[in-house]
Write a protein that holds these residues in place. Structure first.
Motif, short mmCIF file in Angstrom:
data_model
loop_
_atom_site.label_atom_id
_atom_site.label_comp_id
_atom_site.label_asym_id
_atom_site.label_seq_id
_atom_site.Cartn_x
_atom_site.Cartn_y
_atom_site.Cartn_z
N PHE A 1 2.73 12.63 2.02
CA PHE A 1 1.81 11.94 2.95
C PHE A 1 2.55 11.04 3.92
N SER B 1 2.40 1.65 -3.40
CA SER B 1 1.43 1.93 -4.47
C SER B 1 1.09 3.42 -4.55
N LEU B 2 1.11 4.11 -3.41
CA LEU B 2 0.80 5.54 -3.42
C LEU B 2 1.85 6.34 -4.17
N GLN C 1 1.91 7.36 -8.99
CA GLN C 1 2.37 8.66 -9.50
C GLN C 1 3.51 8.50 -10.49
N LEU D 1 0.82 -1.21 0.00
CA LEU D 1 0.00 0.00 0.00
C LEU D 1 0.85 1.27 0.00
N PRO D 2 1.86 1.42 0.89
CA PRO D 2 2.67 2.65 0.82
C PRO D 2 3.38 2.81 -0.53
N THR E 1 -5.26 1.42 7.64
CA THR E 1 -5.77 0.73 6.46
C THR E 1 -5.02 -0.59 6.27
N THR F 1 5.79 12.60 -1.98
CA THR F 1 5.70 11.62 -0.89
C THR F 1 5.35 12.33 0.42
N THR G 1 -1.65 11.38 8.20
CA THR G 1 -1.72 10.57 6.99
C THR G 1 -1.06 9.21 7.20
N ILE H 1 -2.72 5.44 6.75
CA ILE H 1 -2.09 4.37 5.97
C ILE H 1 -1.94 3.12 6.83
#
Length: 452
Positions: A381, A355-356, A360, A352-353, A394, A379, A387, A391
């Protein structure tokens, strides 16, 4: 002396730094012990509820609902050819394009679009691989021109070839010195595609079902997808509803499911400070992947072996507790699909981290290639508590939910085997304990400081 006087000025000048999300350093400064304890407690509570709640309630959770009538996707062969052409285009870019992995579409396409996003999206729609398969379109074209398979794939080969194929991919992912280097990756992708294309032309499409590892992985994950087509009806259900309707997997297929979890777990473990301490590396002065190739490969093999051993022991103990007239191999295979939600949940949470950032990078690379737009990759976030907390929560929620679904699935499978709610609950005690401990392990992995 002049150089020393000018050094602070030179260091203050802006310059380009090359980086890639596969090499990351992230220390989560949150009270994670509370989150980890809460996540494990929720899984343990699920185990308790299963013992108390009527079995019909658990079965009702996995009953799918019909959404709409759909038609088969037209032109699948053309789509397959387009995917193959796109793959070959990315290979060409890998050989001739930018050397920076964040700008070259080949490493972004393999490690981001495929390994992060496509695998994760399988949770929603399990049939994605039938569209994204880069071999079937070429086979359909060759078959339409009169090509026929040369020989039948011998049954003596069994169904272990996909496992070997997937382990080769995992070895590149975890142990190769430079898996995101465009030049090397282009040759590896071309070799992998060429090997399985040759196998398909010789043995027919059966080769892809019984020998190709990545497609096997996505088809297995597709068994726990939310959406699936049954006939002409599109159905929606809790992850796992399809797997519960499948026949018992073969031994090789069940071992593949466990291997996927073992590889995914080690993919997180080999970045932690704990792992670097075990292999004698200072994580704050990481010398590069080339210095830990054999340690990473051996660690992956040991992680998979330990997981399979622990799972087998839990199945054996469960069968002994209720004295079921079922051999160990049958229990091993029957309960293996319950591992799939854990494996896919950890894959989604772990990446997940990344993918953020990688989403981009892909968007920016496409804009640079076409000249249509420019995107500033941020980056930011990762720099604020609020934030980072979102993350982490989640990630933790996905891991816990995956384990809860796995426990529900294993209980329903055991219920079918025993025909008795109490015996099913008792037979699942060792496996339930294993899953609770694995929840703790998974949440600890997400929260642990990482050295690369």
């Amino acid at each position: 002396m002049r150089f020393l006087l000018l050094l602070p000025v030179l260091l203050s000048l802006p310059s380009m730094a090359l980086a890639h999300a596969s090499e990351q350093g992230f220390v989560l400064l949150l009270p994670t012990d509370l989150y980890v304890a809460g996540g494990a407690a929720s899984v343990a509570l699920t185990v308790l509820l299963i013992a108390l709640v009527p079995p019909s309630w658990a079965a009702a959770l996995f009953r799918p609902v019909g959404l709409a009538r759909v038609r088969p996707l037209p032109g699948r062969a053309r789509i397959g050819l387009a995917v193959t052409a796109a793959l070959m285009g990315m290979v060409a870019l890998g050989l001739t394009g930018p050397h920076d992995p964040t700008e070259n579409l080949l490493p972004l396409g393999i490690w981001s679009l495929f390994w992060i996003f496509l695998v994760s999206l399988t949770l929603i729609a399990g049939g994605l691989w039938r569209v994204a398969d880069p071999w079937r379109g070429v086979w359909a074209l060759a078959h339409g021109l009169g090509w026929r398979r040369l020989v039948r794939l011998p049954r003596a080969l069994g169904s272990w070839l996909p496992l070997a194929s997937f382990l080769a991919f995992a070895a590149v992912l975890l142990a190769h010195p430079a898996p995101a280097d465009p030049d090397r990756l282009a040759l590896m992708v071309l070799s992998y595609w060429g090997l399985h294309m040759a196998g398909t032309l010789v043995f027919g499409p059966t080769w892809l079902r019984r020998a190709e590892g990545l497609g096997t992985l996505l088809r297995l994950y597709g068994q726990i997808a939310l959406l699936a087509r049954r006939g002409r009806a599109l159905r929606l259900g809790l992850p796992g509803w399809q797997a519960l309707q499948m026949p018992r997997p073969a031994l090789a297929q069940a071992t593949f499911m466990l291997t996927a979890l073992g590889v995914g777990s080690f993919d997180g473990l080999n970045e932690t400070f704990w792992w670097f301490g075990r292999i004698g590396i200072n994580p704050l002065e990481f010398p590069g992947r080339s210095a830990v190739v054999w340690q990473s490969f051996a660690g992956m093999v040991v992680a998979v072996a330990l997981l399979i051993g622990a799972y087998t022991l839990c199945i054996w103990l469960g069968l002994r507790l209720v004295r079921m007239p079922l051999d160990l191999r049958a229990g091993y295979c029957l309960l293996a699909p319950a591992i799939l939600p854990i494996a896919l949940a950890y894959h989604i949470a772990h990446y997940l981290p990344s993918s953020l950032v990688e989403a981009q990078n892909v968007w920016e690379a496409l804009g640079h290639l076409t000249g249509l737009w420019h995107w500033h990759v941020t980056t930011g976030f990762f720099n604020t508590r609020a934030t980072v907390q979102v993350i982490w929560l989640t990630q933790a929620g996905v891991v816990v939910l995956g384990h809860v679904i796995a426990i529900l699935m294993s209980h329903l499978i055991a219920l079918r085997l025993t025909g008795n709610h109490a015996r099913a609950a008792v037979s699942q005690l060792p496996l339930a304990v294993f899953m609770v401990l694995y929840t703790l392990f998974g949440l600890w992995l997400l929260a642990s400081p990482r050295g690369i």
